[in-house]
Design a protein around this motif. Structure first.
Motif, short mmCIF file in Angstrom:
data_model
loop_
_atom_site.label_atom_id
_atom_site.label_comp_id
_atom_site.label_asym_id
_atom_site.label_seq_id
_atom_site.Cartn_x
_atom_site.Cartn_y
_atom_site.Cartn_z
N LEU A 80 0.67 4.71 -3.29
CA LEU A 80 1.41 4.52 -2.05
C LEU A 80 1.14 3.14 -1.46
O LEU A 80 2.07 2.42 -1.08
N VAL A 81 -0.13 2.78 -1.36
CA VAL A 81 -0.49 1.49 -0.77
C VAL A 81 0.06 0.35 -1.60
O VAL A 81 0.62 -0.63 -1.07
N TYR A 82 -0.07 0.45 -2.93
CA TYR A 82 0.46 -0.60 -3.80
C TYR A 82 1.97 -0.73 -3.63
O TYR A 82 2.52 -1.84 -3.60
N GLY A 83 2.64 0.41 -3.50
CA GLY A 83 4.09 0.37 -3.32
C GLY A 83 4.49 -0.34 -2.05
O GLY A 83 5.42 -1.16 -2.05
N ALA A 88 6.49 -3.88 -1.62
CA ALA A 88 7.70 -3.99 -0.80
C ALA A 88 7.62 -5.22 0.10
O ALA A 88 8.64 -5.89 0.34
N ALA A 89 6.42 -5.55 0.59
CA ALA A 89 6.27 -6.74 1.42
C ALA A 89 6.51 -8.01 0.62
O ALA A 89 7.02 -9.00 1.15
N GLU A 90 6.14 -8.00 -0.66
CA GLU A 90 6.26 -9.20 -1.47
C GLU A 90 7.64 -9.31 -2.16
O GLU A 90 8.19 -10.40 -2.27
N ARG A 91 8.19 -8.16 -2.62
CA ARG A 91 9.38 -8.20 -3.48
C ARG A 91 10.58 -7.50 -2.89
O ARG A 91 11.67 -7.59 -3.44
N GLY A 92 10.39 -6.77 -1.79
CA GLY A 92 11.49 -5.98 -1.26
C GLY A 92 11.52 -4.59 -1.89
O GLY A 92 10.68 -4.24 -2.73
N TRP A 93 12.53 -3.80 -1.52
CA TRP A 93 12.59 -2.41 -1.94
C TRP A 93 13.36 -2.29 -3.26
O TRP A 93 14.43 -1.67 -3.33
N ASP A 94 12.78 -2.85 -4.33
CA ASP A 94 13.44 -2.76 -5.62
C ASP A 94 13.02 -1.47 -6.34
O ASP A 94 12.25 -0.66 -5.82
N GLY A 95 13.54 -1.28 -7.55
CA GLY A 95 13.28 -0.06 -8.29
C GLY A 95 11.81 0.24 -8.53
O GLY A 95 11.35 1.35 -8.25
N THR A 132 9.20 -0.71 -6.91
CA THR A 132 8.53 -0.40 -5.66
C THR A 132 8.75 1.06 -5.27
O THR A 132 7.82 1.79 -4.91
N VAL A 133 10.00 1.50 -5.36
CA VAL A 133 10.32 2.89 -5.01
C VAL A 133 9.61 3.85 -5.96
O VAL A 133 9.11 4.91 -5.54
N LEU A 134 9.53 3.48 -7.25
CA LEU A 134 8.85 4.35 -8.21
C LEU A 134 7.37 4.51 -7.87
O LEU A 134 6.82 5.62 -7.99
N TRP A 135 6.73 3.43 -7.45
CA TRP A 135 5.32 3.53 -7.03
C TRP A 135 5.17 4.50 -5.86
O TRP A 135 4.25 5.32 -5.83
N LEU A 136 6.06 4.41 -4.89
CA LEU A 136 5.97 5.28 -3.72
C LEU A 136 6.23 6.74 -4.09
O LEU A 136 5.53 7.64 -3.61
N LEU A 195 2.24 -1.55 7.77
CA LEU A 195 2.44 -2.58 8.79
C LEU A 195 2.59 -3.98 8.17
O LEU A 195 3.35 -4.81 8.68
N VAL A 196 1.88 -4.25 7.08
CA VAL A 196 2.07 -5.52 6.36
C VAL A 196 3.49 -5.60 5.82
O VAL A 196 4.14 -6.65 5.87
N THR A 197 4.00 -4.47 5.31
CA THR A 197 5.37 -4.43 4.81
C THR A 197 6.37 -4.69 5.93
O THR A 197 7.31 -5.49 5.79
N VAL A 198 6.17 -4.03 7.07
CA VAL A 198 7.05 -4.21 8.22
C VAL A 198 7.01 -5.65 8.71
O VAL A 198 8.05 -6.26 8.98
N ALA A 199 5.80 -6.20 8.82
CA ALA A 199 5.67 -7.58 9.29
C ALA A 199 6.33 -8.56 8.33
O ALA A 199 7.00 -9.51 8.75
#
Length: 465
Positions: free
Chosen positions: A217-220, A224-231, A233-237, A416-420
């Motif tokens: 979850l955290v890695y996902g 998302a903060a670095e690459r956006g919500w790509d495939g 990233t969603v798979l990690w979550l 919060l890092v992702t949101v920021a």
């Protein structure tokens, strides 16, 4: 099985025993935030990316939180003092490794090993307090001191980190653990008796799924903060969610689970655990983002940044020490509701920051509110959770408590890092940095509102009754 007489040495020197245990706990809690002030210099020295920098924090909190349950159960099986000492030894050695790190990868590895040691020591510090101080009023006072030091440790870490980073280097932030760790290793075997062991087995499938699920979850979120919500990233979550679901299924079916679900059957205890998850989700943003705001926006150095958190730390510790007097009179609900409400106000205030905001005009008051709120909101929870736990479950209960705290901090910070990061893409320079932070504080305020809602569910009864 340890004889009943094994607890007698502790009864003659309870203050010294508590001091040793609390010193170890303070060392573990300091390392959750002590690195925050040093982050800008670590990024420059070792070449971290902005989003990757959060792994300096999350590598520790993830392993710490993910393996706490296993550490608590290992204490039940192998002896709480023995596992406590092994954890302190690993933590101390890993601190030396981190201080000598010459690359980002080696520092993250050292932080992982620190988390491993903390996961062994952490739940057993709380269990040792519970089993050593058996008289109700003495246990209440000991748990209140433990809670106050543990809570204040988050803010004290920022002050210590500022002092050491400014006077020496960021490496001193890790080296400072070594003398304290060695002192605990020397004194604990002489002062702390080994409590009776309880039959237990290590739930390795539970430990694996809990740690892997939280890490995914955290890695996902960080991806998302670095690459956006790509495939990917969603798979990690999704993988993280599935692994945590599997963990709950395993715990329901295992004879001796890492996280006994019976701990959640008591309404007040379940609410306490829940707020130990939501509270750090909200509060960790304060430390992570404000240290960068103070240094990169207001221009304070590491030392000034550390001292900027001093009023918050004093307020938090002071109100944590007042809670034992108020808890028998008012019960946990009014204190927890008042504390969480102050946290909401403080975090909401921080959403109004701009690149022109100064410390005294825009930061001091909300930080004081967060300190007072944290002292009132969290100190009663240790007492509510641990005061009614049977001795056989003390290690597991302490592990669940600190797991909620550490995993909440790690997941909250990742979110919060992702949101920021997402909010900062629409601006440049300091405006981008501040826009990202204020958006993160807005989400943190929503987390804090959840703590208010949970606090309102505390039963209308007085502590200890």
């Amino acid at each position: 099985m340890i004889q009943q007489t094994s607890v007698r040495p502790a009864l003659g020197r309870p203050g010294l025993v508590l001091a040793v245990i609390v010193t170890a706990q303070l060392m573990l809690m300091l390392d959750v935030t002590v690195m925050n002030v040093a982050l800008p210099r670590i990024r420059t020295d070792l070449g971290f990316t902005p989003a990757g920098l959060s792994w300096v924090m999350n590598a520790y909190t993830l392993v710490f939180g993910g393996l706490l349950l296993l550490g608590g159960r290992a204490g039940d099986l192998f002896g709480r003092r023995r596992v406590f000492l092994a954890g302190v030894a690993v933590f101390t050695a890993a601190s030396l490794l981190g201080a000598l790190a010459d690359s980002a990868e080696l520092l993250v590895l050292a932080r992982v090993l620190q988390g491993l040691g903390a996961a062994a020591a952490g739940p057993n510090t709380l269990a040792l307090v519970t089993t050593t101080f058996t008289e109700p009023s003495a246990r209440l006072r000991a748990l209140a001191v433990f809670s106050g030091v543990a809570s204040a440790g988050f803010a004290i870490g920022l002050i210590v980190g500022g002092l050491l980073t400014e006077w020496f280097s960021w490496r001193a932030v890790l080296l400072i653990n070594i003398p304290f760790g060695l002192a605990v290793l020397a004194l604990a075997p002489r002062l702390i008796p080994e409590p009776a062991r309880h039959p237990a087995r290590l739930d390795l499938p539970g430990a694996l799924t809990a740690t892997a699920g939280t890490s995914a979850l955290v890695y996902g979120f960080i991806q998302a903060a670095e690459r956006g919500w790509d495939g990917p990233t969603v798979l990690w979550l999704v993988a993280g969610g599935l692994l945590l679901t599997a963990f709950l299924v395993l715990e329901a079916r295992t004879r001796q689970p890492l996280m006994p679900l019976r701990l959640f059957t008591d309404r007040a205890r379940a609410a306490g655990y829940l707020n130990f998850f939501f509270g750090p989700m909200a509060m960790m943003s304060t430390f992570f983002f404000l240290t960068q705001f103070l240094q990169e926006v207001t221009g304070l150095g590491a030392l000034g940044t550390g001292f900027a958190f001093l009023p918050m730390a004093v307020a938090l510790f002071t109100f944590s020490r007042l809670v034992p007097r108020w808890l028998p009179v008012y019960g946990p609900r009014p204190l927890a509701v008042a504390g969480t409400a102050l946290m909401v106000i403080g975090l909401g205030w921080l959403t109004q920051l701009t690149p022109d905001s100064g410390y005294f005009g825009s930061l001091l008051v909300p930080m004081l509110l967060l300190g007072i709120g944290g002292g009132l909101a969290f100190s009663p929870l240790n007492v509510v959770i641990m005061s009614t736990v049977p001795p056989a479950d003390a290690g597991a209960a302490g592990g669940v408590l600190q797991t909620m705290q550490q995993v909440g901090a790690a997941v909250g910070l990742a979110v919060l890092v992702t949101v920021a990061g997402s909010a900062a893409r629409s601006a440049t320079g300091l405006e981008a940095l501040v826009d990202g932070m204020t958006t993160a504080f807005t989400v943190a305020t929503l987390f804090a509102l959840l703590t208010v809602a949970v606090a309102l569910t505390f039963p209308q009864r007085r502590a200890g009754r």
